[in-house]
Scaffold this active site. Structure first.
Site, PDB file in Angstrom:
ATOM      1  CE  LYS A 158      -3.556   1.785   3.242  1.00 23.01           C
ATOM      2  NZ  LYS A 158      -4.272   1.745   4.382  1.00 23.01           N
ATOM      3  CB  SER A 233      -7.399   3.524   3.324  1.00 21.95           C
ATOM      4  OG  SER A 233      -6.730   2.830   4.336  1.00 21.95           O
ATOM      5  CB  SER A 257      -7.952   0.462   5.963  1.00 23.97           C
ATOM      6  OG  SER A 257      -8.642   1.593   5.984  1.00 23.97           O
TER       7      SER A 257
END
Ligand SMILES: *[C@@H]1O[C@H](CO)[C@@H](O)[C@H](O)[C@H]1NC(C)=O
Ligand SMILES: *[C@@H]1O[C@H](CO)[C@@H](O)[C@H](O)[C@H]1NC(C)=O
Ligand SMILES: *[C@@H]1O[C@H](CO)[C@@H](O)[C@H](O)[C@H]1NC(C)=O
Length: 609
Positions: A158, A233, A257
């Site tokens: 990420k 996210s 997330s």
């Protein structure tokens, strides 16, 4: 009557000056507001043109990369794309493929589809190929390193993880030059185990909403259906794994997330207890947010199988790998708990688990409830006992989490975003954070009268908190944790099976008015319990609605509306939750379940169209 003309005139004149003065002040204030807004707009324009150039260059670089097609049959290449990491390791050991082949195969796919789906922020091709060559060399020499959990495997990260030489923008146009001079600790630890981070993936602006969209890299599209969000996210991670651009990678989770994108994309995600993960080398949008300790963020993997989640867990949580680093290099509170192998491979029969299918605070869709039913039946069929549990104080958790989220009136995020335009998905948070408390009280009454009871109750909980109030909130979290542990004790259960999310993947921007669907994930962040999600089933034709909701308020009506937008065939996950520090139990139960369900034995990964 005594009339003094001079005095009267003087008074008039001085009044006039006062009026002029006030007028001038207002004028200056208004003028400066206009000026500041204009300056902000100009700065944004200039920055956006920089962003455009930056993105053009990135696109060009990616397009120009010459990635050789490995000299392997199409069957083997397909096998690589469809395999989990555990199978890839076997293929490496049996010398069917080399690490260089793996990097090439996945990179080619990123090159072909990565930008179109908004998944890739950067492909670290040259670096990854060098690392892969090194791994292949070590493998030839039969190095003992080859037995490390992720040795020779390309993985994705990420964008919030620091990697040397690559920007950690967190979706902010003003952070293009936040380029770490060295890898963050999490990346270092993974690399020390022979993993090859080759891909950086997209996130939401400021990484605090569950739809991954920003003004730098654009919007992540769900590989199952481009018109749906991929969650967030860690949205780029979930989508990269489901789209087979990455065999697995790292996300982070403070409200869902990791689990939300994994669930939206029908793959596997795991959020450990915060104290059993590495957060060093992970960037938040503000120092203030980096420093908060009320609800802790955890890092964790998104993969194609429970076996792979376990591989990541081993590499990141086994103290033996951490000991190798100097004290100042690793987290001061790095995990010290040994992995309990007995617990991880527990195959006892007649165990007891709890489950719930929905929450009355905000029901989940019928497909999500059916996914829990399937999981419960599979466990029962194996001779385990399953008891339905009633979660205590869910509303208090719901309100508490919002209180926490807005405890600084989102100042931390505004420090960053005050310079730029927020994506529209932030609208609700913007309203919560910027409306004065008194007006919120008034609005709360209004919404109550309009029948929007949940929203009316929520509004007054969104004020800035004093330190004392924040401490009280933390105290209350402690009590809730005790209550939830009592639930495990009283029912003598080892884990809870429950919905992964309130709904399957919904259309883009729908997070704006259907936010309560994330209740199912953030409960466990609030309590800091380890949990993971795995795919179980797909939405059926007759499940494309949400008229089962006991709550008849706006978010429920919106979910009903969104569910009707062609949601058939989208994947649906379940969630497994265990008490704090019982990661092994959580993963073990996920594994038992997955062995029975085997979603990808019966379904194929989405074709990218
Ligand atoms: C590709 O692999 C085949 C079979 O393993 C081999 O015969 C051939 O020489 C290889 N081609 C190249 C260009 O390496
Ligand atoms: C591992 O878990 C088992 C089963 O819960 C327990 O009996 C054992 O004491 C644990 N071992 C360690 C080293 O903690
Ligand atoms: C719910 O919606 C479905 C599909 O639109 C419909 O078939 C069903 O009758 C509805 N049920 C109720 C109780 O309104």
């Amino acid at each position: 009557m005594d009339f003094n003309l001079t005095n009267f005139l003087e008074k008039q004149i001085s009044m006039k000056y006062v009026a002029y003065f006030i007028g001038a002040c207002l004028g200056v204030k208004f003028g400066s507001f206009i000026l500041r807004s204009a300056i902000k707009k100009v700065k944004i324009l200039i920055q956006k043109s920089k962003v455009r150039k930056f993105i053009q260059k990135r696109n060009q670089d990616l397009k120009n990369l010459i990635i050789p097609t490995p000299n392997l049959s199409q069957d083997i290449i397909n096998k690589v794309l469809n395999s989990d990491i555990t199978q890839l390791k076997k293929m490496l050991e049996e010398k069917i493929v080399k690490s260089v082949d793996l990097v090439n195969i996945f990179s080619q796919r990123v090159q072909k589809h990565g930008i179109e789906f908004g998944i890739v922020t950067h492909l670290k091709y040259e670096e990854a190929i060098e690392a892969a060559k090194e791994c292949d060399k070590l493998r030839k020499e039969n190095s003992p390193l080859c037995s490390l959990p992720l040795f020779g495997i390309p993985i994705s990260m990420k964008e919030t993880f620091d990697e040397k030489g690559y920007p950690a923008t967190i979706g902010s146009i003003f952070r293009l030059d936040h380029i770490p001079k060295e890898d963050g600790f999490c990346v270092k630890l993974l690399k020390s185990g022979g993993a090859i981070p080759f891909l950086r993936t997209n996130v939401p602006q400021a990484a605090m909403i569950y739809e991954s969209v920003n003004d730098v890299y654009g919007r992540v599209l769900n590989p199952w259906d481009k018109t749906k969000y991929a969650g967030g996210s860690s949205g780029g991670e979930g989508a990269a794994v489901a789209a087979r651009m990455s065999p697995g990678g790292m996300g982070s989770d403070i409200g869902g997330s990791i689990r939300i994108p994994a669930a939206m994309c029908g793959v596997y995600g795991f959020k450990p207890t915060a104290q059993r993960t590495i957060m060093s080398g992970h960037t938040f949008y503000s120092k203030a947010f980096n420093g908060q300790k009320t609800v802790l963020c955890a890092s964790g993997p998104i993969c194609k199988s429970v076996d792979d989640l376990i591989l990541f867990f081993r590499q990141l949580s086994d103290p033996q790998y951490l000991q190798k680093f100097k004290l100042h290099e690793r987290d001061p509170f790095f995990p010290t708990q040994q992995i309990n192998e007995t617990e991880l491979s527990n195959n006892k029969k007649q165990r007891r688990f709890g489950y719930f299918k929905t929450l009355k605070s905000f029901d989940c869709t019928l497909a999500n409830q059916r996914a829990v039913e399937i999981a419960v039946e599979k466990l029962r069929a194996q001779g385990h006992q399953l008891v339905e549990v009633d979660l205590p104080d869910v509303d208090s958790i719901k309100n508490g989490f919002i209180q926490f989220l807005l405890s600084d009136s989102f100042q931390g995020i505004y420090d960053l975003l005050s310079q730029e335009d927020t994506v529209k998905e932030y609208l609700m948070i913007d309203i919560f954070a910027s409306t004065p408390p008194l007006i919120k009280r008034f609005l709360s009454v209004l919404f109550y009268m309009l029948g929007e009871k949940s929203f009316a109750e929520l509004l007054p909980q969104t004020n800035r908190l004093q330190v004392e109030e924040l401490n009280k909130l933390q105290y209350k979290i402690g009590q809730l944790q005790q209550d939830y542990l009592r639930l495990f004790d009283d029912h003598e259960i080892e884990a809870i099976i429950c919905p992964s999310f309130g709904a399957p993947a919904l259309p883009h921007s729908s997070s704006l008015d259907s936010t309560p669907v994330c209740l199912y994930t953030f409960i466990w962040n609030y309590l800091n319990f380890p949990c993971g999600v795995l795919p179980v089933t797909k939405v059926q034709k007759e499940e494309q609605h949400f008229n089962n909701s006991r709550i008849k308020e706006l978010p429920a009506k919106r979910v009903d509306f969104y569910m009707k937008q062609n949601t058939e065939g989208l994947p649906v996950n379940v969630q497994v939750v265990a008490p704090p520090f019982k990661e092994e139990t959580c993963l073990n139960v996920m594994k038992i379940l997955d062995d029975e369900i085997q979603f990808y034995k019966h379904n194929s990964y989405p074709e990218l169209k």
